[in-house]
Design a protein around this motif. Structure first.
Motif: not given
Length: 261
Positions: A141, A160, A163, A173, A176
């Motif tokens: 992340s 991402y 993640a 996550i 983001n």
């Protein structure tokens, strides 16, 4: 409706991961000074004075025991929130020596380096710490966030997704990832992903404020205002929505802004 904000303006809004008007600092991620709380156990509102107090309190603990992991992480986080990124980097550099192969320390160090504009070094730190046989979602992340700041959205989203494969229910996550879409001008996916994030158990006030930001940037001020008023006091919510309206009225369309870089 396409929204109309230059990339530099979006970065200024999104890097604190909060909806904030100019000069407003009450919506940042914060630290407390109780017991041995870690940086990950934070709440979502703090004034500049509170950040300064937290930095002072954690600084004293750090001076008393500079090898203590909790002291390092919290002191560095408070320094970074207060804009003292050089000092945060210095604290975490020493912390990396004291706590080798610590994913959370590496992620914090990478973020501090990125906040200081050292993107290439930040990526090296994150990637060197990641273990292929024991991958850590926080590192993926953090890598994605750094890549987004560098203007590499495709690579960021790949990070991402890695993640999410490890922590599929982690709201931060999704947050983001949504901001990655937003920076690239894909407001529909940004809104959709933030709605997913806010529905997850770990959703924070910052994530809900980011949803308000995305809605406001599309001109959906009624819903944006309703969300903002749940997270902020009425005056702050009104100021934020007014700021968004002003910003949208003074710029070209989002697609035109993207062409101009």
């Amino acid at each position: 409706m396409l929204f109309s904000v230059r990339r530099s303006t979006l970065l200024a809004l999104l890097l604190p991961l909060a909806l904030a008007s100019a000069g407003c600092s009450s919506n940042r991620p914060v630290l407390t000074t109780r017991g041995d709380v870690s940086v990950t156990g934070s709440v979502d509102r703090m004034t500049d004075a509170q950040i300064a107090n937290a930095a002072s309190a954690w600084g004293k603990r750090y001076d008393a025991d500079p090898k203590n992991r909790t002291n390092i992480l919290n002191y560095a986080a408070a320094l970074r929130l207060g804009g003292r990124t050089d000092q945060a980097v210095a604290v975490l550099e020493k912390g990396m020596v004291a706590s080798q192969n610590d994913p959370e320390m590496s992620a914090a160090y990478g973020k501090a380096l990125a906040a200081n504009g050292n993107f290439d070094q930040a990526l090296r730190v994150i990637r060197q710490t990641q273990k292929p046989d024991q991958p850590d979602w926080k590192l993926y992340s953090a890598e994605g966030a750094i890549l987004d700041q560098q203007g590499n959205p495709a690579e960021a989203r790949a990070a991402y997704q890695k993640a999410l494969q490890i922590a599929p229910g982690e709201a931060s996550i999704y947050n983001n990832l949504a901001l990655s879409y937003l920076l690239a001008g894909d407001v529909a996916n940004a809104e959709k992903t933030l709605r997913q994030a806010t529905a997850l158990p770990g959703a924070t006030s910052r994530i809900r404020q980011n949803l308000a930001l995305v809605l406001g940037l599309q001109g959906k001020f009624k819903e944006a205002d309703a969300i903002a008023r749940q997270e902020l006091d009425p005056a702050q919510a009104e100021t934020n929505v007014a700021y968004l309206k002003s910003m949208l009225s003074q710029t070209n369309t989002w697609q035109e802004a993207r062409k101009k870089g």
